[in-house]
Design a protein around this motif. Structure first.
Motif, mmCIF file in Angstrom:
data_model
loop_
_atom_site.group_PDB
_atom_site.id
_atom_site.type_symbol
_atom_site.label_atom_id
_atom_site.label_comp_id
_atom_site.label_asym_id
_atom_site.label_seq_id
_atom_site.Cartn_x
_atom_site.Cartn_y
_atom_site.Cartn_z
ATOM 1 N N HIS A 4 0.865 -1.177 0.000
ATOM 2 C CA HIS A 4 0.000 0.000 0.000
ATOM 3 C C HIS A 4 0.904 1.229 0.000
ATOM 4 C CE1 HIS A 4 -3.163 2.691 2.193
ATOM 5 N NE2 HIS A 4 -3.103 2.941 0.902
ATOM 6 N N GLY A 5 0.950 1.918 -1.123
ATOM 7 C CA GLY A 5 1.816 3.080 -1.254
ATOM 8 C C GLY A 5 1.074 4.368 -0.968
ATOM 9 N N ILE A 6 1.698 5.232 -0.189
ATOM 10 C CA ILE A 6 1.105 6.520 0.180
ATOM 11 C C ILE A 6 2.139 7.609 -0.073
ATOM 12 C CG2 ILE A 6 0.064 7.895 2.031
ATOM 13 C CD1 ILE A 6 -0.596 5.196 3.425
ATOM 14 N N ALA A 7 1.852 8.494 -1.012
ATOM 15 C CA ALA A 7 2.784 9.569 -1.363
ATOM 16 C C ALA A 7 2.518 10.804 -0.509
ATOM 17 C CB ALA A 7 2.643 9.918 -2.836
ATOM 18 N N VAL A 8 3.579 11.335 0.082
ATOM 19 C CA VAL A 8 3.468 12.553 0.889
ATOM 20 C C VAL A 8 4.572 13.514 0.457
ATOM 21 C CG1 VAL A 8 3.371 13.542 3.205
ATOM 22 C CG2 VAL A 8 2.624 11.167 2.836
ATOM 23 N N PRO A 9 4.252 14.565 -0.293
ATOM 24 C CA PRO A 9 5.290 15.526 -0.695
ATOM 25 C C PRO A 9 5.979 16.111 0.538
ATOM 26 C CG PRO A 9 3.244 15.916 -1.883
ATOM 27 C CD PRO A 9 2.926 14.934 -0.798
ATOM 28 N N THR A 10 7.302 15.977 0.578
ATOM 29 C CA THR A 10 8.043 16.423 1.763
ATOM 30 C C THR A 10 9.434 16.879 1.373
ATOM 31 O OG1 THR A 10 6.884 14.732 3.081
ATOM 32 C CG2 THR A 10 8.808 15.783 4.090
ATOM 33 N N ASP A 11 9.809 18.061 1.855
ATOM 34 C CA ASP A 11 11.183 18.539 1.764
ATOM 35 C C ASP A 11 11.829 18.241 3.105
ATOM 36 O OD1 ASP A 11 13.581 19.895 1.710
ATOM 37 O OD2 ASP A 11 12.749 21.739 0.857
ATOM 38 N N HIS A 12 12.765 17.314 3.139
ATOM 39 C CA HIS A 12 13.338 16.871 4.408
ATOM 40 C C HIS A 12 14.334 17.865 4.999
ATOM 41 C CE1 HIS A 12 11.602 12.786 4.919
ATOM 42 N NE2 HIS A 12 11.304 13.000 3.649
ATOM 43 N N LEU A 13 14.538 18.981 4.339
ATOM 44 C CA LEU A 13 15.279 20.083 4.954
ATOM 45 C C LEU A 13 14.372 20.931 5.834
ATOM 46 C CD1 LEU A 13 17.560 21.268 2.018
ATOM 47 C CD2 LEU A 13 18.324 20.276 4.191
ATOM 48 N N GLN A 14 13.079 20.780 5.662
ATOM 49 C CA GLN A 14 12.095 21.576 6.404
ATOM 50 C C GLN A 14 11.542 20.749 7.558
ATOM 51 O OE1 GLN A 14 11.845 24.774 5.563
ATOM 52 N NE2 GLN A 14 13.311 24.317 3.905
ATOM 53 N N ALA A 15 11.992 21.070 8.761
ATOM 54 C CA ALA A 15 11.612 20.267 9.922
ATOM 55 C C ALA A 15 10.103 20.241 10.135
ATOM 56 C CB ALA A 15 12.310 20.791 11.169
#
Length: 312
Positions: free
Chosen positions: A74-85
């Motif tokens: 089950h794939g769930i996409a979450v747009p995330t910039d991992h520089l932004q805490a």
């Protein structure tokens, strides 16, 4: 944590986060975790609506999530910039809210290949400082932000697995300078993170490792050589060592095998690679071979007559 008894879906019921799953190794890891039955949250900066600084529109996190689901997970996409805490915190809070647990954290964020290419052959001081520092942000700061934010959820239940993904093993990197100070630091930091966090995670019955692919035939690498996955051997005529390269799926299978191993704590704190894990767990690359890039490169330095065929 209860291990699945379904041999075809050993990660059924397991919740995973693959940070940096837009393409390449991260995408393949997510898909292989899905193949094993896991629910996989996949993150990245390139979506169908926006493109990251990498500048590739051909891969998106939505597509990765769809591939995970098609593989049986089950794939769930979450747009995330991992520089932004704050974005990473929102991501972890969502996983907690929806699942109440996190069993596997794969820290694969990078996205700095567009900075590395122009730096080849240059001294550290000849590289633009902003570009060099960006490598450290993408390859080190993102990883620190991610583990700092997600490990409280990973350690809530016994048996968690943290996988730091890098380029190179301790055996190779300890004796080889990786191009320039920026890249060297970016690719050695995950090894040290896994080594150090292994001590912190052990009381929670959790495991931390660092895993490296070998010579990876990612989408970007194939384009660089002007070949496709179907025609990749055409590049071997110009670069014979490319014969030891591997698909991203090989690394994905390595990490899925680790996650499914009830005795994975024996690897705690170690630097591992796809070739070595293939020997341990018995999986192969998609063509049935077992490439062992890092062993091959070290062996060839000791003996220039080493045959690449002996490491495939």
């Amino acid at each position: 944590m209860t291990e699945s008894t379904d041999r075809t879906r050993p990660l059924a019921g397991r919740i995973a986060l693959v940070a940096g799953a837009t393409r390449g190794a991260g995408r393949a890891i997510a898909v292989q975790l899905g193949t094993a039955g896991a629910t996989v949250y996949v993150t990245g900066r390139t979506t169908r609506a926006q493109v990251s600084e990498v500048g590739r529109t051909t891969e998106t996190i939505e597509e990765t999530a769809e591939l995970v689901t098609a593989a049986g997970g089950h794939g769930i996409a979450v747009p995330t910039d991992h520089l932004q805490a704050d974005q990473v915190r929102a991501l972890v809070d969502r996983i907690d809210r929806e699942q109440g647990r996190l069993d596997v954290l794969v820290d694969d964020v990078w996205g700095g290949e567009h900075l590395l290419g122009p730096s080849f052959g240059k001294k550290t001081w000849e590289i633009g400082l902003d570009d060099g520092l960006r490598m450290l942000e993408l390859g080190v700061r993102t990883h620190v932000v991610t583990v700092h934010t997600a490990l409280p959820l990973l350690t809530r239940h016994p048996g968690g697995l943290l996988v730091e993904v890098t380029d190179g093993t301790t055996a190779y990197n300890d004796t080889h300078y990786r191009e320039n100070v920026f890249y060297d630091l970016a690719k050695n930091a995950p090894i040290r993170m896994a080594f150090g966090l292994a001590t912190e995670l052990a009381p929670y019955e959790a495991t931390a490792v660092c895993v490296s692919p070998g010579w990876l035939r990612s989408e970007q690498m194939l384009e660089t050589f002007g070949v496709t996955e179907d025609t990749w051997r055409d590049a071997v005529a110009k670069l014979p060592d490319f014969a030891v390269s591997e698909t991203p799926a090989y690394l994905g299978r390595a990490i899925a095998a680790l996650a499914a191993d009830p005795d994975r704590a024996r690897w705690n704190g170690q630097s591992l690679d796809s070739g070595g894990l293939a020997k341990e767990y018995g999986f192969t690359d998609v063509d049935g071979s077992r490439p062992d890039s890092w062993s091959y490169m070290l062996a060839k330095e000791a003996d220039p007559d080493t045959r690449v065929e002996d490491y495939r």
